[in-house]
Design an enzyme around this catalytic site. Structure first.
Site, PDB file in Angstrom:
ATOM      1  N   LYS A 174       4.941 -23.920   5.441  1.00 15.30           N
ATOM      2  CA  LYS A 174       5.369 -24.762   6.337  1.00 15.30           C
ATOM      3  C   LYS A 174       6.363 -23.786   7.346  1.00 15.30           C
ATOM      4  O   LYS A 174       6.980 -23.032   7.143  1.00 15.30           O
ATOM      5  CB  LYS A 174       6.204 -26.202   6.228  1.00 15.30           C
ATOM      6  CG  LYS A 174       6.416 -26.976   7.294  1.00 15.30           C
ATOM      7  CD  LYS A 174       7.096 -28.092   6.656  1.00 15.30           C
ATOM      8  CE  LYS A 174       7.337 -29.462   7.809  1.00 15.30           C
ATOM      9  NZ  LYS A 174       7.678 -30.682   7.011  1.00 15.30           N
TER      10      LYS A 174
ATOM     11  N   SER B 130       5.426 -34.608   8.311  1.00 13.15           N
ATOM     12  CA  SER B 130       5.467 -33.758   9.225  1.00 13.15           C
ATOM     13  C   SER B 130       4.783 -32.272   8.663  1.00 13.15           C
ATOM     14  O   SER B 130       4.570 -31.412   9.472  1.00 13.15           O
ATOM     15  CB  SER B 130       6.744 -33.281   9.679  1.00 13.15           C
ATOM     16  OG  SER B 130       7.815 -32.948   8.716  1.00 13.15           O
TER      17      SER B 130
ATOM     18  N   SER C  69       7.529 -36.344   4.141  1.00 11.86           N
ATOM     19  CA  SER C  69       6.776 -35.154   4.579  1.00 11.86           C
ATOM     20  C   SER C  69       5.831 -34.458   4.005  1.00 11.86           C
ATOM     21  O   SER C  69       5.116 -33.664   4.313  1.00 11.86           O
ATOM     22  CB  SER C  69       7.394 -34.341   5.843  1.00 11.86           C
ATOM     23  OG  SER C  69       7.674 -35.311   6.837  1.00 11.86           O
TER      24      SER C  69
HETATM   25  N1  GLN Z   1       8.318 -39.304   9.068  1.00 14.40           N
HETATM   26  C1  GLN Z   1       9.822 -39.197   8.753  1.00 14.40           C
HETATM   27  C2  GLN Z   1      10.558 -38.772   9.897  1.00 14.40           C
HETATM   28  O1  GLN Z   1       9.883 -38.536  10.925  1.00 14.40           O
HETATM   29  C3  GLN Z   1       9.890 -38.028   7.857  1.00 14.40           C
HETATM   30  C4  GLN Z   1      10.025 -36.829   8.078  1.00 14.40           C
HETATM   31  C5  GLN Z   1       9.901 -35.605   6.843  1.00 14.40           C
HETATM   32  O2  GLN Z   1      10.229 -36.192   6.029  1.00 14.40           O
HETATM   33  N2  GLN Z   1      10.206 -34.313   7.528  1.00 14.40           N
HETATM   34  O3  GLN Z   1      11.678 -38.473   9.931  1.00 14.40           O
END
Ligand code: GLN
Length: 490
Positions: free
Chosen positions: A78, A153, A177
């Site tokens: 990532k 994400s 995510s």
């Molecule tokens: N969807 C969640 C957010 O937008 C989690 C994202 C994540 O785990 N980085 O914060």
């Protein structure tokens, strides 16, 4: 043989017996990226030369009979894990040209274990999102159906594994995510206990919630990756000084003892929840039966503060983000815009142009929640809710070893369907984000495919530092569940 479809475990055996070389394996991935990534959009940066050089080096070591846990295995990262000499954008225009001078600890550990780094994967900017539509570069598409999102994400990392453009990848999970994109892409994702994997060199979104973990084809591969990346790191003050077990021994525990004696809790607040799709509910009920047939005792548990989880998370995460993202000011690192009249205007233009709309929204929410006069009302209250959520889990785990639930309330939605509706997007994180607030580990393992061909996942949560029970149950489920269909032709 489809080299691109191999698991880590399979590839290791073929590499060790010299039936294939790492250069063969890495080339197969690069060909696959050339053929399909224009459609899927999993990668931001592909390090072709670096990967081929590392593969040749791995082959030389293999020829000498060397053995290392990931020697010659192609892995994608990532794009918020710092990589020496390879740009690290966090999916943001503000870091478009940022090239770190050091490796994140998790990356250094992968390299030391012989992994070949293929490149950096697309993501929601700074990890903020659930669909990878908030990337400053491009959207990533779900390899199972290109009109749908891959989740987020870590959508690029999940799509790259699902589309067979790498053998495994690393993602990060602040509120789901790793688990949610793994679920949407029909693969395995593990968010370890907070503190289990070093965050050094992980560009922070919300430091008290962020955690790095593997995205893989199988639970065994997740355990193999965990053996490499887990452990105490003096460079991360929140890294836990606990010894990491051999995570693959959880697989042996299933092979020798099954799951009998294990108790799985189902939170009564989760079922019949508004917005839970009937297909997800059915897949979950079927998964529960598979576990019961394996001898798992199902018990009802209660997480009474579930109703406040999304609200508390979306105060806490943006608050931490607003503070963490203050460093991108056009001075220290990243892009800078010219200001018309001095410093303040330079800051304004740099941050307005460099950050996308979702990141700006979160900075505004977070700054507001932390501001004098509102701190107690918002941040303080959300922190107290977080403690109550932690207590809910502690109490629930008095009566069970693992907690099971769906990963996401629906299969992957269509690209564009929710972009103008951030609240709906936030609500879709309901099953995952509590684990981050409690700091506990969680696994997503494929448990079904919807009528229109989109995968769904089973979430297995464990007690703090008890990844072993999570992996054992996940592996048992994976071995016993009805066979999961293969990826359709891309
Ligand atoms: N969807 C969640 C957010 O937008 C989690 C994202 C994540 O785990 N980085 O914060």
């Amino acid at each position: 043989m489809d080299l691109h479809a191999l698991t880590i475990d399979q590839a290791k055996k073929l590499l060790a017996s010299r039936e294939i070389s790492s250069v063969d394996l890495v080339s197969a991935m690069l060909d696959r990226i050339d053929a399909h990534d224009a459609k899927v959009g999993a990668f931001i940066t592909v390090d072709r030369e670096g990967a081929l050089a590392a593969a040749s080096e791995a082959d030389a070591r293999l020829a000498k009979g060397e053995d290392a846990p990931l020697l010659g295995i192609p892995v994608a990262l990532k794009d918020l894990l710092c990589t020496t000499g390879v740009r690290t954008t966090c999916g943001s225009k503000i870091l478009e040209d940022f090239v770190p001078t050091y490796d994140a600890t998790s990356v250094a550990l992968l390299k030391a274990a012989g992994a070949v780094i293929l490149g950096k994967t697309n993501m929601d900017e700074f990890g903020m999102g659930s669909s990878t539509e908030n990337s400053g570069f491009h959207v990533t598409r779900n390899p199972w159906n290109l009109d749908h999102v891959p989740g987020g994400s870590s959508g690029g990392s999940a799509a790259a594994v699902a589309a067979q453009m790498c053998t495994a990848s690393l993602g990060t999970d602040t509120g789901g995510s790793i688990r949610q994109p793994a679920s949407h892409c029909g693969i395995v994702g593990l968010k370890p206990t907070y503190g289990r994997v070093s965050r050094f060199g992980l560009v922070s979104y919300a430091s008290s919630l962020d955690q790095i973990g593997p995205i893989t084809r199988t639970v065994r591969d997740a355990a193999i990756m965990m053996n490499v990346i887990a452990g105490h790191d003096p460079k991360d003050s929140t890294s836990a000084a606990v010894d990491a077990p051999d995570f693959t021994s959880a697989l042996d525990a299933f092979d020798s003892q099954g799951l009998s004696g294990m108790k799985a809790g189902i939170p009564k607040e989760y079922l019949g929840m508004e917005g839970l799709s009937p297909e997800v509910e059915k897949a979950f009920t079927d998964a529960r039966k598979v576990l019961e047939d394996l001898g798992v005792e199902i018990v009802e548990v209660s997480l009474p503060h579930t109703a406040y989880a999304v609200a508390a998370y979306y105060v806490l995460a943006p608050s931490e983000a607003s503070s963490n993202l203050a460093r991108y000011d056009g001075v220290k690192y990243g892009a800078r815009q010219k200001g018309a009249d001095g410093l303040i205007d330079m800051y304004k233009k740099t941050r307005s142009k460099g950050f996308g709309p979702e990141v700006q929204r979160r900075i505004i929410m977070g700054t507001y929640a932390l501001s004098a006069g509102y701190y107690d009302e918002y941040y303080g209250r959300a922190s107290r809710v977080r403690t109550l959520i932690m207590d809910d889990f502690s109490k629930a785990f008095e009566g069970c070893d693992i907690i099971i639930s769906p990963v996401a309330p629906t299969p992957a939605f269509k690209i564009g369907e929710n972009v103008d509706d951030p609240l709906t997007m936030y609500l879709s994180d309901i099953f995952t984000l509590s684990a981050n607030m409690a700091g506990i580990p969680g696994l997503s393992v494929p448990c079904g495919v919807s009528k229109n061909g989109l995968p769904m996942g089973l979430q297995i949560l464990g007690k703090r530092f008890d990844e072993m029970s999570v992996i054992r149950a996940g592996y048992g489920f994976e071995q016993s569940a009805p066979s999961f269909p293969g990826l359709p032709e891309l």
